[in-house]
Design an enzyme around this catalytic site. Structure first.
Site, mmCIF file in Angstrom:
data_model
loop_
_atom_site.group_PDB
_atom_site.id
_atom_site.type_symbol
_atom_site.label_atom_id
_atom_site.label_comp_id
_atom_site.label_asym_id
_atom_site.label_seq_id
_atom_site.Cartn_x
_atom_site.Cartn_y
_atom_site.Cartn_z
ATOM 1 N N HIS A 75 -1.498 1.321 7.459
ATOM 2 C CA HIS A 75 -1.975 1.344 6.070
ATOM 3 C C HIS A 75 -1.781 2.742 5.497
ATOM 4 O O HIS A 75 -1.885 3.736 6.210
ATOM 5 C CB HIS A 75 -3.452 0.949 6.020
ATOM 6 C CG HIS A 75 -4.030 0.946 4.647
ATOM 7 N ND1 HIS A 75 -3.549 0.143 3.640
ATOM 8 C CD2 HIS A 75 -5.069 1.662 4.103
ATOM 9 C CE1 HIS A 75 -4.259 0.349 2.545
ATOM 10 N NE2 HIS A 75 -5.181 1.274 2.798
ATOM 11 N N CYS B 238 0.819 -1.219 0.000
ATOM 12 C CA CYS B 238 0.000 0.000 0.000
ATOM 13 C C CYS B 238 0.848 1.263 0.000
ATOM 14 O O CYS B 238 0.445 2.286 -0.556
ATOM 15 C CB CYS B 238 -0.941 0.007 1.194
ATOM 16 S SG CYS B 238 -0.120 -0.236 2.776
#
Length: 701
Positions: free
Chosen positions: A619, A397
């Site tokens: 994230h 990510c």
């Protein structure tokens, strides 16, 4: 410089793939069979080299016309094969008519001679009809010769007077390619024997020829073809040098036709009875046609283009006459090929692969997870999120969010070609977003290479080394070829040519990460880190802060504060902690700062563009605004809209956040802190005490 058969063939295949829209196949072909300076990238030049202008014009009037040159060529030869079979059948009936006519007018001919004459005529007819379809270079001369010959043979079936006049007319046509040479007469037996041997050698003799020394004395000496044979030999020599197929059928067909005509006694007697004016007229017609043949061959030889004479600036693969197809094909600039050829690719070796694995994964015995191996930069097809890159699974990510941020920068603030403004720019066409991806990747790699050079890692599809020792193969590094470029323009050209590997290829995310590390160099990446043994991919396949900083700022530093920081480690020793050197184009907001674990400096909090990579709950995602004015506002009584995109959240709609400061932010104090989304905390590290309105969108907790 002679045209290479291999290059012409490869260019013909590339033209077919391009017209059919097989983009991936073209990329694979360019990797396994790279283009060279002598490659033909202009469609009109390719038609001229193949000398198929006539076929191309004929195809244009068809409904519907064929799109590719390869299909036009195949159709021409398939139809030519059918015509050859029909011509052979027709010639058999014509030769039978000729045999009957010759038998009626020449009682001296024996039945065996009739059979042999028929067999040899059928052979000549086959040889004559064949090159008409096989070689476009001699299509017109052969067509006229074959037509005149067949007409002459049919005319023999009439009354005696009509046969005489019509045979003389047909022989005059044939004599346009025949010159009498009384000083160079040869023995009829030797001539016929040589013709028979040639046919046997070439595998075209259909039946034995009844020709004995006694019979040959009764026949007229065969006339030699003066002009066509030397010209054809010269042409065959040229063609042989060019590496093209030489059939020699035209010369054979001429010899056979003329030998068969001259070997018949009645025709010989009629030719002998010609008056002097008729002979002069025949020779004059021969000279005229001979000059035409010379001009034809000369002009056709001049039309062959030399690759060295081609204008490089005009050599574009999508040089297409059909405007409708032009929109469907990607523009393949010839300059990209030149750029790639000027920077020779270097296959990956095991030593470099081991060093890369060590800095990325920490060990040569580790391999990339499926999340990394199956992730490319594929865009969303959701109408309101066409700018977004879709993440399949967790792990890469940090790379995806960094590239997404630069794509938005290109799309919103540097896409000067687009007349759209504001939200309209967030719904780009396929071509626009692909171009922005190319420019974004180029900027990341160019910054990592200190704006001096960059390295692009491309998968070639085949192994360049076999792993040995303490190295575990994963099928990634073994197939990589590295291209090093020293200017931004060539870097963009190279990425544009291979963008399919990054966008739709399964290794796109890995290839960009490897390219960034090689552009920076493995040694400098280790030197950037506070601890040289730190890896760029951490536990569970997550991106570390070092990798995100490498993509955002060009340096794999371990911290997000401004500049460097020295810590006293006791005993007079200091520990140097490395941070961000200056203002970045893209910023960073971190939930860790909300928990006082780290401090994000002003260089990342206030970037040059209102785009931030957000680190929250292990994230990375993206937060961005449409106006740069919110960066210069004094943060008092500010109200602005920010847009949030998370490629992993299976987002189906646009998320618009309204951030309020000053008086409107006071209402935020009544909200239960346990229900505040983590994204709100990240925003408040940039705008203190800000109130975030999710505008009827379900908050992401």
């Amino acid at each position: 410089m002679a045209v290479s058969v291999e290059e012409v063939s490869a260019s013909l295949v590339r033209e077919y793939l391009s017209r059919k829209g097989l983009k991936r196949t073209i990329i694979c072909m360019d990797e396994e069979h790279p283009r060279t300076i002598s490659s033909i990238n202009n469609r009109s030049h390719l038609r001229q080299i193949l000398q198929m202008e006539g076929l191309y014009r004929k195809n244009k009037v068809q409904n519907p016309p064929l799109k590719t040159l390869l299909e036009i060529i195949v159709k021409h030869h398939v139809e030519g094969l059918k015509d050859d079979k029909m011509t052979c059948n027709e010639s058999d009936s014509l030769q039978s008519v000729l045999t009957v006519s010759l038998t009626t007018n020449s009682p001296a001919i024996t039945p065996s001679e009739i059979h042999d004459t028929k067999a040899e005529h059928s052979t000549a007819a086959f040889v004559t009809s064949n090159p008409v379809k096989l070689r476009s270079r001699i299509e017109e001369p052969l067509s006229s010769l074959s037509t005149h010959t067949q007409k002459g043979l049919v005319w023999t079936c009439g009354s005696e007077d009509q046969k005489g006049q019509q045979l003389m007319a047909s022989l005059q046509n044939n004599d346009s390619l025949i010159r009498r040479d009384p000083e160079k007469k040869t023995c009829s037996t030797e001539s016929i024997q040589r013709s028979r041997n040639n046919r046997i050698r070439r595998g075209m003799m259909a039946a034995p020829i009844a020709s004995t020394p006694q019979e040959s004395n009764k026949k007229r000496q065969s006339r030699r073809v003066e002009v066509p044979q030397p010209l054809l030999r010269e042409e065959e020599n040229k063609l042989s040098k060019d590496g093209r197929l030489v059939t020699g059928l035209y010369q054979q067909s001429s010899d056979d036709c003329l030998t068969e005509i001259s070997s018949a006694d009645p025709i010989g007697r009629r030719r002998e009875s010609w008056s002097t004016p008729e002979r002069v007229q025949s020779e004059n017609s021969f000279e005229k046609v001979g000059q035409d043949i010379q001009k034809t061959i000369k002009v056709k030889s001049l039309t062959r283009l030399n690759v060295a004479d081609l204008d490089v600036s005009e050599m574009v693969l999508d040089d297409i006459d059909d405007d409708n197809d032009r929109r469907e094909l990607p523009k393949m600039s010839f300059q990209r090929t030149v750029a790639e050829q000027s920077y020779a690719g270097r296959p990956m070796d095991q030593h470099t692969a081991m060093d890369l694995k060590a800095v990325l994964l920490g060990s040569c015995l580790k391999t990339f997870s499926l999340e990394w191996r199956n992730q490319g930069f594929t865009f969303s097809e959701t109408h309101d999120l066409r700018y977004g890159i879709v993440q399949k699974k967790g792990g890469p990510c940090g790379v995806l969010a960094s590239v997404q941020a630069f794509v938005l920068k290109k799309l919103l603030f540097e896409n000067i070609e687009s007349s759209n403004t504001g939200l309209q720019r967030l719904r780009p066409s396929n071509t626009t977003r692909k171009k922005c991806l190319v420019l974004a990747a180029a900027e990341i790699l160019w910054r990592a290479g200190e704006e001096k050079q960059a390295t692009v890692a491309i998968s070639s599809g085949r192994n360049h080394f076999t792993s040995t020792g303490h190295y575990k193969s994963d099928g990634v590094f073994e197939k990589i070829t590295c291209f090093i470029v020293d200017n931004m323009k060539d870097l963009q050209f190279l990425l544009e040519q291979h963008i399919e590997q990054f966008e739709t290829g399964v290794l796109g995310c890995l290839l960009l990460t490897i390219s960034a590390v090689l552009s920076r160099s493995i040694e400098k990446v280790r030197d950037d880190m506070d601890v040289p043994t730190t890896t760029l991919i951490g536990a569970h396949g997550y991106c570390t802060q070092e990798l995100v900083n490498l993509l955002l700022c060009g340096r794999a530093v371990s911290n997000v504060f401004d500049n460097n920081m020295e810590l006293d480690s006791g005993n007079g020793n200091t520990t140097l902690l490395k941070g961000i050197k200056g203002h970045c184009d893209i910023g960073l907001l971190s939930l860790f700062e909300h928990y006082n674990i780290c401090k994000v400096g002003a260089y990342l909090k206030s970037p040059l563009y209102p785009i931030w990579v957000v680190c929250s709950e292990s994230h990375f995602s993206v937060l961005f605004g449409l106006q740069r004015e919110l960066l210069t506002n004094q943060d008092k009584d500010l109200e602005c809209d920010l847009y949030y995109y998370d490629g992993l959240a299976n987002q189906q709609e646009e998320i618009r956040l309204t951030v309020s400061l000053g008086k409107s932010a006071l209402s935020c104090q009544d909200v239960d802190n346990d229900l505040i989304p983590p994204l709100d905390h990240c925003i408040r590290t940039r705008w203190k005490d800000a109130f975030v309105n999710w505008n009827d969108t379900e908050p992401i907790l």
